[in-house]
Design an enzyme around this catalytic site. Structure first.
Site, PDB file in Angstrom:
ATOM      1  CB  SER A  48      -0.929  -0.008   1.206  1.00 25.25           C
ATOM      2  OG  SER A  48      -0.161  -0.071   2.384  1.00 25.25           O
ATOM      3  CG  HIS A  81      -4.269  -1.888  -1.163  1.00 26.18           C
ATOM      4  ND1 HIS A  81      -4.963  -0.692  -1.256  1.00 26.18           N
ATOM      5  CD2 HIS A  81      -3.725  -1.903   0.071  1.00 26.18           C
ATOM      6  CE1 HIS A  81      -4.826  -0.014  -0.135  1.00 26.18           C
ATOM      7  NE2 HIS A  81      -4.093  -0.726   0.694  1.00 26.18           N
ATOM      8  CE  LYS A 116      -7.285  -1.123   1.919  1.00 23.00           C
ATOM      9  NZ  LYS A 116      -6.831  -2.157   2.864  1.00 23.00           N
TER      10      LYS A 116
HETATM   11  C1  LIG Z   1      -6.640  -2.577   4.238  1.00 22.48           C
HETATM   12  C2  LIG Z   1      -5.888  -3.801   4.448  1.00 22.48           C
HETATM   13  C3  LIG Z   1      -6.242  -4.689   5.472  1.00 22.48           C
HETATM   14  C4  LIG Z   1      -7.297  -4.392   6.477  1.00 22.48           C
HETATM   15  O1  LIG Z   1      -8.559  -4.656   5.959  1.00 22.48           O
HETATM   16  P1  LIG Z   1      -9.823  -4.483   6.925  1.00 22.48           P
HETATM   17  O2  LIG Z   1     -10.885  -5.290   6.266  1.00 22.48           O
HETATM   18  O3  LIG Z   1     -10.122  -3.021   6.949  1.00 22.48           O
HETATM   19  O4  LIG Z   1      -9.442  -5.014   8.241  1.00 22.48           O
HETATM   20  C5  LIG Z   1      -5.535  -5.870   5.571  1.00 22.48           C
HETATM   21  N1  LIG Z   1      -4.529  -6.156   4.740  1.00 22.48           N
HETATM   22  C6  LIG Z   1      -4.152  -5.312   3.755  1.00 22.48           C
HETATM   23  C7  LIG Z   1      -3.036  -5.698   2.843  1.00 22.48           C
HETATM   24  C8  LIG Z   1      -4.826  -4.104   3.588  1.00 22.48           C
HETATM   25  O5  LIG Z   1      -4.433  -3.281   2.631  1.00 22.48           O
END
Ligand SMILES: *Cc1c(COP(=O)(O)O)cnc(C)c1O
Length: 406
Positions: free
Chosen positions: A193, A221, A252
Site C-alpha cells: 500500500s 488492495h 476497499k
Molecule cells: C486494508 C488492508 C487490510 C485491512 O482490511 P480491513 O478489512 O479493513 O481489516 C488488511 N490487509 C491489507 C493488505 C490491507 O491493505
C-alpha cells in the site's frame, strides 16, 4: 487516571512535533469522486474506493434490500445462529471470483489475517512436537504482522525477507532446508500500500512449490483492481487460481464498507471454521454489507468496463503527473506515490492541495522510511476526466509555488 493522561498527552505532543500526528479531516458527504470538506466540494484522491462502488446506486440499493429482507443485525456469531443463507451465497461468490474452492467470511481482513496464522501454527494437529516457519515480506501489512505475533514463539519461527526480493527468500529457504519444519509459510501482500507495487507472485508460486511451502497472499488492495477482470494480483501476474491461501477485504474496492475473508482449499477453510477465533467468537457480517458486497462482485463480473475505466484513469494520471514534473514511483497500480522527501513538505503540500480542491494525504516516517515522505494519490474509476484534470491543475499550481517540480 491522571498518570495515564500525563503519559498520553506527552506522547501526543511528541507525535505532533515529529510530523507523525495523523489529524483527521471529516467528510460531510458520501465517499465518492467528489466529497464535501469544509463545505466545499473537492476531488477525492485518497480513498480505497478504486472502482467507485462505495456510493454506487446498485450497491446502495442492494444494501437497502439486504436490510429489508434480512434485517439490520444478526445478533450472533456464525456457528450459533448467525449464518443466513446469504452468508453462504457470498462465500460461494467470492470463491468463484477468485478461482478457489471455498471461502470463509470475517468481520474484516484484519480479523482474517489474525485468524489464519494463529489457527494454523498454534494447533498441534496430532503433532506432539513440531515447529513451523513463516517467511514474511518486510513491507507486509500491519495485520499480517500482528497475525504472526499471535503465533507461539515455541512452535513458530518468524523470518523476514527483503521487500519483494525472491533471492533473499530463496536464500533463507535454502538455509532452512535441513530443518524439520512441519509447515513452511510464505506470506506477502499482493499489492503493497505504500509503494503500489505488485508482489512477484509468478515467482513466489514456483518457489513455494519447489520448497513445499504454503503461499499466503493478502490481496486487499488488488481485488476489483488488478488484472484484466479485476480478480487481483494473481490474475495480473498470470497465476490466477494458483495461490494456496488468499485473504482480502470487502472494505476497499468491493464497496468499501467492511468485511474480509480467507479463500483457498476446502479443507483449510473447513479447518478455519473450527479454529479461527475471530470467526468463532466475533459477530456475523450484517445483511446490508453481505448484499452490498455481493452486488459489487456482480457488477465487476458483468461489467468489464469498470476495471478498464480504472486502469485508463490510472494510466492518464500517472502520465500527466510526471509530465508536470513530479517524481513518482513508477508502476501500474492506482496507488501513485508522489515523492517529496521531507515530511514537512508533504504535510504542507497536502494542506495546500486541499485548499485548491484536492483531497490527498501525505505519508511520512514511521509509515515510510525517513526522507521518503510522499503524497499518496489513489485513482478511482469514479473520477471523470474533468475531475482528474481539475486535480492536475491544482497540483501544478501548488507544485510550482512550493518549488518541487523538476
Ligand atoms: C486494508 C488492508 C487490510 C485491512 O482490511 P480491513 O478489512 O479493513 O481489516 C488488511 N490487509 C491489507 C493488505 C490491507 O491493505
Amino acid at each position: 487516571m491522571s498518570r495515564i493522561l500525563d503519559l498520553v498527552s506527552a506522547e501526543l505532543r511528541h507525535l505532533e512535533d515529529s510530523h507523525t500526528y495523523k489529524y483527521e479531516v471529516s467528510l460531510q458527504s458520501a465517499q465518492d469522486s467528489l466529497v464535501r470538506v469544509n463545505g466545499k466540494k473537492v476531488v477525492m484522491l485518497a480513498s480505497n474506493n478504486y472502482v467507485g462502488l462505495s456510493n454506487h446506486p446498485v450497491v446502495r440499493k442492494a444494501a437497502i434490500a439486504g436490510i429489508k429482507k434480512y434485517g439490520y443485525g444478526v445478533a450472533s456469531v456464525r456457528f450459533i445462529c448467525g449464518t443466513q443463507d446469504i452468508h453462504l451465497a457470498l462465500e460461494k461468490k467470492i470463491s468463484k471470483f477468485l478461482g478457489t474452492e471455498d471461502t470463509i467470511l470475517f468481520s474484516s481482513c484484519w480479523a482474517a489475517n489474525e485468524a489464519f496464522f494463529a489457527s494454523l501454527t498454534n494447533e498441534k494437529m496430532g503433532c506432539e512436537t513440531y515447529k513451523d516457519v513463516i517467511y514474511s515480506d518486510r513491507f507486509n501489512h500491519a495485520s499480517i504482522i500482528d497475525g504472526q505475533r499471535l503465533c507461539k514463539t515455541e512452535t513458530t519461527d518468524r523470518k523476514i525477507y527483503k521487500h519483494a526480493d525472491v533471492d533473499d527468500l530463496v536464500r533463507q529457504l535454502e538455509e532452512d532446508k535441513a530443518v524439520d519444519y512441519r509447515l513452511r509459510i510464505i506470506a506477502t501482500d499482493g499489492v503493497f500500500s505504500m509503494e503500489g507495487d505488485l508482489a512477484p507472485l509468478d515467482r513466489l508460486v514456483e518457489i513455494a512449490k519447489h520448497y513445499d511451502a504454503i503461499l499466503f497472499v493478502d490481496d486487499s488492495h488488488a481485488v476489483g483492481v488488478c488484472g484484466k477482470a479485476g480478480r487481483g494480483t494473481p490474475e495480473a501476474k498470470g497465476v490466477h487460481g494458483k495461490i494456496d491461501v488468499l485473504t482480502g477485504t470487502l472494505g476497499k474496492a468491493i464497496g468499501g464498507a467492511a468485511g474480509g475473508y480467507i479463500s483457498g482449499k476446502k479443507e483449510v477453510i473447513a479447518f478455519m471454521r473450527q479454529k479461527a477465533r475471530t470467526y468463532i467468537f466475533s459477530n456475523s457480517l450484517p445483511p446490508s454489507i453481505v448484499f452490498g458486497a455481493s452486488a459489487a462482485f456482480d457488477l465487476l463480473t458483468k461489467d468489464k468496463t469498470i476495471v478498464k475505466r480504472l486502469q485508463r484513469n490510472t494510466a492518464y494520471f500517472r502520465k500527466k503527473i510526471v509530465e508536470l514534473g513530479f517524481t513518482i514511483v513508477e508502476g501500474e497500480h492506482p496507488i501513485v506515490p508522489i515523492m517529496l522527501g521531507e515530511a514537512s513538505v508533504a504535510q504542507e503540500m497536502s494542506s495546500a492541495l486541499l485548499k485548491e480542491g484536492v483531497y490527498i494525504r501525505g505519508l511520512w516516517y514511521p509509515v515510510v522510511p525517513k526522507g521518503e515522505a510522499r503524497l499518496r494519490a489513489q485513482v478511482s474509476a469514479a473520477l471523470r476526466r474533468k475531475d482528474i484534470d481539475r486535480a492536475l491543475k491544482a497540483f501544478r499550481k501548488v507544485g510550482k509555488k512550493m518549488n518541487v517540480l523538476k
